[in-house]
Design a protein around this motif. Structure first.
Motif, PDB file in Angstrom:
ATOM      1  N   ALA A 272       0.840  -1.199   0.000  1.00  0.00           N
ATOM      2  CA  ALA A 272       0.000   0.000   0.000  1.00  0.00           C
ATOM      3  C   ALA A 272       0.874   1.247   0.000  1.00  0.00           C
ATOM      4  O   ALA A 272       2.016   1.218   0.454  1.00  0.00           O
ATOM      5  N   GLN A 273       0.317   2.331  -0.496  1.00  0.00           N
ATOM      6  CA  GLN A 273       1.012   3.612  -0.499  1.00  0.00           C
ATOM      7  C   GLN A 273       1.004   4.209   0.904  1.00  0.00           C
ATOM      8  O   GLN A 273       0.053   4.014   1.669  1.00  0.00           O
ATOM      9  N   LYS A 274       2.059   4.938   1.213  1.00  0.00           N
ATOM     10  CA  LYS A 274       2.163   5.594   2.515  1.00  0.00           C
ATOM     11  C   LYS A 274       1.125   6.709   2.596  1.00  0.00           C
ATOM     12  O   LYS A 274       1.082   7.582   1.730  1.00  0.00           O
ATOM     13  N   PRO A 275       0.302   6.708   3.647  1.00  0.00           N
ATOM     14  CA  PRO A 275      -0.688   7.787   3.788  1.00  0.00           C
ATOM     15  C   PRO A 275      -0.043   9.040   4.387  1.00  0.00           C
ATOM     16  O   PRO A 275       1.052   8.988   4.934  1.00  0.00           O
ATOM     17  N   ASP A 276      -0.733  10.149   4.286  1.00  0.00           N
ATOM     18  CA  ASP A 276      -0.302  11.366   4.967  1.00  0.00           C
ATOM     19  C   ASP A 276      -0.676  11.264   6.440  1.00  0.00           C
ATOM     20  O   ASP A 276      -1.582  10.496   6.806  1.00  0.00           O
ATOM     21  N   LEU A 277       0.019  12.043   7.266  1.00  0.00           N
ATOM     22  CA  LEU A 277      -0.386  12.102   8.667  1.00  0.00           C
ATOM     23  C   LEU A 277      -1.790  12.687   8.725  1.00  0.00           C
ATOM     24  O   LEU A 277      -2.067  13.705   8.080  1.00  0.00           O
ATOM     25  N   PRO A 278      -2.685  12.057   9.466  1.00  0.00           N
ATOM     26  CA  PRO A 278      -4.077  12.518   9.450  1.00  0.00           C
ATOM     27  C   PRO A 278      -4.283  13.814  10.236  1.00  0.00           C
ATOM     28  O   PRO A 278      -3.507  14.143  11.126  1.00  0.00           O
TER      29      PRO A 278
ATOM     30  N   VAL B  68     -10.025  20.745  19.771  1.00  0.00           N
ATOM     31  CA  VAL B  68      -9.106  21.601  19.014  1.00  0.00           C
ATOM     32  C   VAL B  68      -8.343  20.731  18.024  1.00  0.00           C
ATOM     33  O   VAL B  68      -8.123  19.542  18.271  1.00  0.00           O
ATOM     34  N   PRO B  69      -7.914  21.315  16.903  1.00  0.00           N
ATOM     35  CA  PRO B  69      -7.137  20.537  15.936  1.00  0.00           C
ATOM     36  C   PRO B  69      -5.811  20.086  16.545  1.00  0.00           C
ATOM     37  O   PRO B  69      -5.153  20.851  17.260  1.00  0.00           O
ATOM     38  N   PHE B  70      -5.438  18.840  16.281  1.00  0.00           N
ATOM     39  CA  PHE B  70      -4.160  18.310  16.761  1.00  0.00           C
ATOM     40  C   PHE B  70      -3.047  18.811  15.854  1.00  0.00           C
ATOM     41  O   PHE B  70      -3.184  18.805  14.628  1.00  0.00           O
ATOM     42  N   THR B  71      -1.962  19.252  16.453  1.00  0.00           N
ATOM     43  CA  THR B  71      -0.802  19.714  15.693  1.00  0.00           C
ATOM     44  C   THR B  71       0.328  18.706  15.884  1.00  0.00           C
ATOM     45  O   THR B  71       0.760  18.462  17.018  1.00  0.00           O
ATOM     46  N   TRP B  72       0.775  18.115  14.776  1.00  0.00           N
ATOM     47  CA  TRP B  72       1.867  17.151  14.843  1.00  0.00           C
ATOM     48  C   TRP B  72       3.170  17.878  15.158  1.00  0.00           C
ATOM     49  O   TRP B  72       3.472  18.888  14.523  1.00  0.00           O
ATOM     50  N   PRO B  73       3.969  17.390  16.129  1.00  0.00           N
ATOM     51  CA  PRO B  73       5.272  18.008  16.395  1.00  0.00           C
ATOM     52  C   PRO B  73       6.170  17.908  15.165  1.00  0.00           C
ATOM     53  O   PRO B  73       6.053  16.965  14.363  1.00  0.00           O
TER      54      PRO B  73
ATOM     55  N   ALA C 150       9.217  17.085  15.017  1.00  0.00           N
ATOM     56  CA  ALA C 150      10.016  15.850  15.074  1.00  0.00           C
ATOM     57  C   ALA C 150       9.230  14.668  14.528  1.00  0.00           C
ATOM     58  O   ALA C 150       9.790  13.801  13.848  1.00  0.00           O
ATOM     59  N   THR C 151       7.942  14.627  14.795  1.00  0.00           N
ATOM     60  CA  THR C 151       7.116  13.530  14.290  1.00  0.00           C
ATOM     61  C   THR C 151       6.897  13.663  12.787  1.00  0.00           C
ATOM     62  O   THR C 151       6.925  12.659  12.066  1.00  0.00           O
ATOM     63  N   ARG C 152       6.722  14.876  12.293  1.00  0.00           N
ATOM     64  CA  ARG C 152       6.595  15.065  10.854  1.00  0.00           C
ATOM     65  C   ARG C 152       7.885  14.640  10.146  1.00  0.00           C
ATOM     66  O   ARG C 152       7.840  13.997   9.100  1.00  0.00           O
ATOM     67  N   ASP C 153       9.033  14.969  10.741  1.00  0.00           N
ATOM     68  CA  ASP C 153      10.321  14.532  10.177  1.00  0.00           C
ATOM     69  C   ASP C 153      10.449  13.013  10.237  1.00  0.00           C
ATOM     70  O   ASP C 153      10.932  12.383   9.298  1.00  0.00           O
ATOM     71  N   TRP C 154      10.010  12.402  11.354  1.00  0.00           N
ATOM     72  CA  TRP C 154      10.071  10.949  11.525  1.00  0.00           C
ATOM     73  C   TRP C 154       9.208  10.274  10.455  1.00  0.00           C
ATOM     74  O   TRP C 154       9.619   9.294   9.842  1.00  0.00           O
ATOM     75  N   TRP C 155       8.026  10.813  10.214  1.00  0.00           N
ATOM     76  CA  TRP C 155       7.113  10.256   9.215  1.00  0.00           C
ATOM     77  C   TRP C 155       7.713  10.393   7.812  1.00  0.00           C
ATOM     78  O   TRP C 155       7.634   9.480   6.999  1.00  0.00           O
ATOM     79  N   ALA C 156       8.324  11.533   7.515  1.00  0.00           N
ATOM     80  CA  ALA C 156       8.961  11.750   6.214  1.00  0.00           C
ATOM     81  C   ALA C 156      10.145  10.800   6.034  1.00  0.00           C
ATOM     82  O   ALA C 156      10.409  10.332   4.928  1.00  0.00           O
ATOM     83  N   MET C 157      10.854  10.487   7.124  1.00  0.00           N
ATOM     84  CA  MET C 157      11.996   9.584   7.069  1.00  0.00           C
ATOM     85  C   MET C 157      11.579   8.184   6.602  1.00  0.00           C
ATOM     86  O   MET C 157      12.368   7.466   5.990  1.00  0.00           O
ATOM     87  N   LEU C 158      10.340   7.815   6.841  1.00  0.00           N
ATOM     88  CA  LEU C 158       9.866   6.496   6.417  1.00  0.00           C
ATOM     89  C   LEU C 158       9.866   6.348   4.897  1.00  0.00           C
ATOM     90  O   LEU C 158       9.838   5.228   4.386  1.00  0.00           O
ATOM     91  N   ASP C 159       9.920   7.460   4.165  1.00  0.00           N
ATOM     92  CA  ASP C 159      10.030   7.381   2.705  1.00  0.00           C
ATOM     93  C   ASP C 159      11.319   6.689   2.282  1.00  0.00           C
ATOM     94  O   ASP C 159      11.414   6.170   1.175  1.00  0.00           O
ATOM     95  N   TYR C 160      12.320   6.700   3.148  1.00  0.00           N
ATOM     96  CA  TYR C 160      13.622   6.121   2.829  1.00  0.00           C
ATOM     97  C   TYR C 160      13.835   4.755   3.467  1.00  0.00           C
ATOM     98  O   TYR C 160      14.915   4.197   3.377  1.00  0.00           O
ATOM     99  N   HIS C 161      12.820   4.219   4.127  1.00  0.00           N
ATOM    100  CA  HIS C 161      12.937   2.891   4.745  1.00  0.00           C
ATOM    101  C   HIS C 161      13.051   1.861   3.625  1.00  0.00           C
ATOM    102  O   HIS C 161      12.232   1.841   2.704  1.00  0.00           O
ATOM    103  N   PRO C 162      14.068   0.991   3.670  1.00  0.00           N
ATOM    104  CA  PRO C 162      14.270   0.024   2.583  1.00  0.00           C
ATOM    105  C   PRO C 162      13.101  -0.937   2.365  1.00  0.00           C
ATOM    106  O   PRO C 162      12.935  -1.451   1.276  1.00  0.00           O
ATOM    107  N   LEU C 163      12.292  -1.166   3.378  1.00  0.00           N
ATOM    108  CA  LEU C 163      11.171  -2.092   3.240  1.00  0.00           C
ATOM    109  C   LEU C 163       9.852  -1.385   2.911  1.00  0.00           C
ATOM    110  O   LEU C 163       8.799  -2.025   2.864  1.00  0.00           O
ATOM    111  N   LYS C 164       9.908  -0.083   2.680  1.00  0.00           N
ATOM    112  CA  LYS C 164       8.690   0.700   2.439  1.00  0.00           C
ATOM    113  C   LYS C 164       7.831   0.098   1.331  1.00  0.00           C
ATOM    114  O   LYS C 164       6.612   0.061   1.432  1.00  0.00           O
ATOM    115  N   GLY C 165       8.444  -0.413   0.287  1.00  0.00           N
ATOM    116  CA  GLY C 165       7.700  -0.978  -0.829  1.00  0.00           C
ATOM    117  C   GLY C 165       6.952  -2.253  -0.497  1.00  0.00           C
ATOM    118  O   GLY C 165       6.146  -2.713  -1.288  1.00  0.00           O
ATOM    119  N   GLU C 166       7.213  -2.814   0.687  1.00  0.00           N
ATOM    120  CA  GLU C 166       6.534  -4.041   1.100  1.00  0.00           C
ATOM    121  C   GLU C 166       5.464  -3.792   2.160  1.00  0.00           C
ATOM    122  O   GLU C 166       4.769  -4.715   2.562  1.00  0.00           O
TER     123      GLU C 166
END
Length: 156
Positions: free
Chosen positions: A32-38, A53-58, A60-76
């Motif tokens: 499956a494709q990586k979803p955006d942070l909700p 109130v709307p939740f605001t992602w820290p 560091a968490t947005r960076d952590w989520w973006a880092m998953l784009d480079y995870h070698p197993l992301k395609g699986e």
């Protein structure tokens, strides 16, 4: 003549009774494709009254989520994996908001996906990396003469 060597030992007389390995079950799944942070709302107390109130992602968490784009197993990763990682992102956000009690759960969840070299070793994962020397050279070094080609010896 039946075969070579002595007859196999009776399994009942063996010192070690290793169990037969359970066969691996292979199931085909669709990555499956990586979803955006909700975007969602959380309840907070304002003057003792609950307010959404709307939740605001820290950051560091947005960076952590973006880092998953480079995870070698992301395609699986399947939808189940991404759902689990979204829950992990929420724990990551709580940790970065100051809840140190989330550290252990965050570490355990990241370990399941091989985030550290130790985790990858435990999961028996090894990421292959091509070295630039192999790619640039395009030829395989077969002897010390090949390695030393072009090196001139200086007389002392």
């Amino acid at each position: 003549m039946a075969g070579r060597g002595p007859a196999p030992k009776d399994p009942a007389k063996r010192a070690r009774a290793n169990k037969d390995v359970v066969p691996l079950r292979v199931v085909e799944v669709e990555p499956a494709q990586k979803p955006d942070l909700p975007e969602f709302e959380v309840e907070v107390k304002v003057d003792g009254e609950p307010v959404m109130v709307p939740f605001t992602w820290p950051a560091a968490t947005r960076d952590w989520w973006a880092m998953l784009d480079y995870h070698p197993l992301k395609g699986e990763f399947t939808e189940l994996d991404w759902s689990y990682l979204l829950d992990t992102a929420r724990i990551h956000a709580a940790f970065w908001a100051g809840s140190m009690t989330q550290a252990a759960e965050l570490r355990l969840r990241e370990a399941k996906y091989g985030f550290t070299p130790e985790d990858r070793a435990r999961l028996r994962l090894q990421f292959a990396q091509a070295t630039t020397a192999e790619v640039d050279a395009g030829t395989k070094v077969v002897s010390s003469r090949d390695r030393m080609r072009g090196v001139n010896r200086r007389e002392a």
